[in-house]
Design a protein around this motif. Structure first.
Motif, PDB file in Angstrom:
ATOM      1  N   PHE A  28       0.869  -1.284   0.038  1.00 14.16           N
ATOM      2  CA  PHE A  28      -0.034   0.099  -0.094  1.00 14.16           C
ATOM      3  C   PHE A  28       0.852   1.387  -0.013  1.00 14.16           C
ATOM      4  CE2 PHE A  28      -2.733  -3.272   1.614  1.00 14.16           C
ATOM      5  CZ  PHE A  28      -4.115  -2.959   1.252  1.00 14.16           C
ATOM      6  N   PRO A  29       0.243   2.264  -0.497  1.00 14.98           N
ATOM      7  CA  PRO A  29       1.245   3.520  -0.393  1.00 14.98           C
ATOM      8  C   PRO A  29       1.601   4.092   0.781  1.00 14.98           C
ATOM      9  CG  PRO A  29      -0.805   3.762  -1.979  1.00 14.98           C
ATOM     10  CD  PRO A  29      -1.062   2.460  -1.229  1.00 14.98           C
ATOM     11  N   SER A  30       0.741   3.750   1.761  1.00 15.99           N
ATOM     12  CA  SER A  30       1.083   4.379   3.343  1.00 15.99           C
ATOM     13  C   SER A  30       0.458   3.337   4.214  1.00 15.99           C
ATOM     14  CB  SER A  30       0.561   5.644   3.628  1.00 15.99           C
ATOM     15  OG  SER A  30      -0.941   5.631   3.600  1.00 15.99           O
ATOM     16  N   LEU A  31       0.755   3.452   5.514  1.00 12.37           N
ATOM     17  CA  LEU A  31       0.346   2.769   6.632  1.00 12.37           C
ATOM     18  C   LEU A  31      -1.024   3.096   6.890  1.00 12.37           C
ATOM     19  CD1 LEU A  31       1.255   0.648   8.875  1.00 12.37           C
ATOM     20  CD2 LEU A  31       1.607   2.486  10.242  1.00 12.37           C
ATOM     21  N   GLU A  32      -1.517   4.377   6.669  1.00 13.09           N
ATOM     22  CA  GLU A  32      -2.638   4.813   6.735  1.00 13.09           C
ATOM     23  C   GLU A  32      -3.919   4.068   5.987  1.00 13.09           C
ATOM     24  OE1 GLU A  32      -0.206   7.139   8.946  1.00 13.09           O
ATOM     25  OE2 GLU A  32      -0.075   6.703   6.789  1.00 13.09           O
ATOM     26  N   GLN A  33      -3.520   4.038   4.530  1.00 10.54           N
ATOM     27  CA  GLN A  33      -4.170   3.309   3.580  1.00 10.54           C
ATOM     28  C   GLN A  33      -4.482   1.686   3.874  1.00 10.54           C
ATOM     29  OE1 GLN A  33      -2.196   5.764   0.494  1.00 10.54           O
ATOM     30  NE2 GLN A  33      -4.249   5.353  -0.580  1.00 10.54           N
ATOM     31  N   ALA A  34      -3.064   1.228   4.338  1.00  2.35           N
ATOM     32  CA  ALA A  34      -3.384  -0.327   4.567  1.00  2.35           C
ATOM     33  C   ALA A  34      -4.275  -0.539   5.678  1.00  2.35           C
ATOM     34  CB  ALA A  34      -2.014  -0.712   4.942  1.00  2.35           C
ATOM     35  N   ARG A  35      -4.236   0.300   6.617  1.00  4.63           N
ATOM     36  CA  ARG A  35      -5.235   0.355   7.839  1.00  4.63           C
ATOM     37  C   ARG A  35      -6.849   0.360   7.372  1.00  4.63           C
ATOM     38  NH1 ARG A  35      -1.835   3.884  11.579  1.00  4.63           N
ATOM     39  NH2 ARG A  35      -0.286   2.373  12.738  1.00  4.63           N
ATOM     40  N   ALA A  36      -6.674   1.586   6.510  1.00  2.00           N
ATOM     41  CA  ALA A  36      -8.123   1.957   6.140  1.00  2.00           C
ATOM     42  C   ALA A  36      -8.642   0.887   5.348  1.00  2.00           C
ATOM     43  CB  ALA A  36      -8.094   3.249   5.154  1.00  2.00           C
ATOM     44  N   CYS A  37      -7.874   0.318   4.502  1.00  2.00           N
ATOM     45  CA  CYS A  37      -8.397  -1.005   3.745  1.00  2.00           C
ATOM     46  C   CYS A  37      -8.907  -2.098   4.574  1.00  2.00           C
ATOM     47  CB  CYS A  37      -7.403  -1.591   2.761  1.00  2.00           C
ATOM     48  SG  CYS A  37      -7.982  -2.926   1.609  1.00  2.00           S
ATOM     49  N   PHE A  38      -8.271  -2.353   5.562  1.00  2.00           N
ATOM     50  CA  PHE A  38      -8.631  -3.645   6.472  1.00  2.00           C
ATOM     51  C   PHE A  38      -9.942  -3.240   7.218  1.00  2.00           C
ATOM     52  CE2 PHE A  38      -8.918  -5.659  10.555  1.00  2.00           C
ATOM     53  CZ  PHE A  38      -8.563  -6.928  10.263  1.00  2.00           C
ATOM     54  N   HIS A  39      -9.803  -2.048   7.816  1.00  4.73           N
ATOM     55  CA  HIS A  39     -10.948  -1.590   8.538  1.00  4.73           C
ATOM     56  C   HIS A  39     -12.317  -1.177   7.789  1.00  4.73           C
ATOM     57  CE1 HIS A  39      -9.021  -2.245  12.319  1.00  4.73           C
ATOM     58  NE2 HIS A  39      -8.030  -1.435  11.805  1.00  4.73           N
ATOM     59  N   SER A  40     -12.063  -1.063   6.224  1.00  2.00           N
ATOM     60  CA  SER A  40     -13.168  -0.479   5.342  1.00  2.00           C
ATOM     61  C   SER A  40     -14.403  -1.762   5.575  1.00  2.00           C
ATOM     62  CB  SER A  40     -12.828  -0.441   4.177  1.00  2.00           C
ATOM     63  OG  SER A  40     -12.543  -1.749   3.476  1.00  2.00           O
ATOM     64  N   GLU A  41     -15.493  -1.295   5.397  1.00  2.52           N
ATOM     65  CA  GLU A  41     -16.879  -1.965   5.416  1.00  2.52           C
ATOM     66  C   GLU A  41     -16.868  -2.915   4.465  1.00  2.52           C
ATOM     67  OE1 GLU A  41     -21.660  -1.371   4.706  1.00  2.52           O
ATOM     68  OE2 GLU A  41     -20.397   0.305   5.680  1.00  2.52           O
ATOM     69  N   ARG A  42     -16.111  -2.752   3.070  1.00  4.92           N
ATOM     70  CA  ARG A  42     -16.152  -3.718   2.038  1.00  4.92           C
ATOM     71  C   ARG A  42     -15.244  -4.747   2.438  1.00  4.92           C
ATOM     72  NH1 ARG A  42     -14.170  -1.290  -3.735  1.00  4.92           N
ATOM     73  NH2 ARG A  42     -14.787  -3.222  -4.171  1.00  4.92           N
ATOM     74  N   TYR A  43     -14.046  -4.483   2.976  1.00  3.80           N
ATOM     75  CA  TYR A  43     -13.231  -5.594   3.329  1.00  3.80           C
ATOM     76  C   TYR A  43     -13.791  -6.388   4.157  1.00  3.80           C
ATOM     77  CZ  TYR A  43      -9.288  -8.560   4.495  1.00  3.80           C
ATOM     78  OH  TYR A  43      -8.482  -9.578   4.877  1.00  3.80           O
ATOM     79  N   GLN A  44     -14.225  -5.751   5.274  1.00  2.00           N
ATOM     80  CA  GLN A  44     -14.870  -6.696   6.661  1.00  2.00           C
ATOM     81  C   GLN A  44     -16.213  -7.497   6.177  1.00  2.00           C
ATOM     82  OE1 GLN A  44     -13.727  -7.143   9.697  1.00  2.00           O
ATOM     83  NE2 GLN A  44     -11.967  -5.982   8.838  1.00  2.00           N
ATOM     84  N   SER A  45     -16.755  -6.940   5.109  1.00  2.00           N
ATOM     85  CA  SER A  45     -17.703  -7.692   4.650  1.00  2.00           C
ATOM     86  C   SER A  45     -17.264  -8.846   3.531  1.00  2.00           C
ATOM     87  CB  SER A  45     -18.684  -6.883   3.463  1.00  2.00           C
ATOM     88  OG  SER A  45     -19.934  -7.745   3.128  1.00  2.00           O
ATOM     89  N   ALA A  46     -16.219  -8.584   2.872  1.00  3.55           N
ATOM     90  CA  ALA A  46     -15.723  -9.581   2.332  1.00  3.55           C
ATOM     91  C   ALA A  46     -15.198 -10.891   3.250  1.00  3.55           C
ATOM     92  CB  ALA A  46     -14.696  -9.021   1.164  1.00  3.55           C
ATOM     93  N   ALA A  47     -14.499 -10.418   4.284  1.00  3.31           N
ATOM     94  CA  ALA A  47     -13.778 -11.418   5.242  1.00  3.31           C
ATOM     95  C   ALA A  47     -14.577 -12.184   5.988  1.00  3.31           C
ATOM     96  CB  ALA A  47     -12.886 -10.631   6.327  1.00  3.31           C
TER      97      ALA A  47
END
Length: 99
Positions: free
Chosen positions: A59-78
């Motif tokens: 990811f371009p940054s730590l913040e974007q990596a965290r945001a992806c993990f905590h996103s509704e889309r990722y959590q829904s897929a997970a």
């Protein structure tokens, strides 16, 4: 600074896990992420041999990596890999060194 998702997993139910895995590339891309390794050949040099799948995502940054993990889309897929123990995952985010 770039940051990386480092994951190791075991797939217990390939059908449910695939529902998760098929969604991940688009979700990751929405956060500027790039999959560097996903499955494929591996060799365990040290540590437990429990895990059989390894993933590295940049990811371009730590913040974007965290945001992806905590996103509704990722959590829904997970939820598909979490359902009925379809997969077991250990996931860490690590920030790169300042070059």
């Amino acid at each position: 600074m770039s940051a990386y998702w480092l994951a190791r997993s075991i797939v217990n139910d390939p059908v449910l896990y695939k529902r998760y895995a098929d969604q991940v590339p688009d979700i990751v891309a929405a956060y500027g992420g790039r999959i560097l390794a996903r499955g494929g050949k591996f060799e365990i040099l040290e540590g437990p041999e429990k895990f059989t799948r390894f993933v590295v995502i940049e990811f371009p940054s730590l913040e974007q990596a965290r945001a992806c993990f905590h996103s509704e889309r990722y959590q829904s897929a997970a939820r598909w890999r979490r359902q009925d123990g379809a997969g077991e995952v250990e996931l860490a985010i690590v920030e790169s060194l300042d070059a």
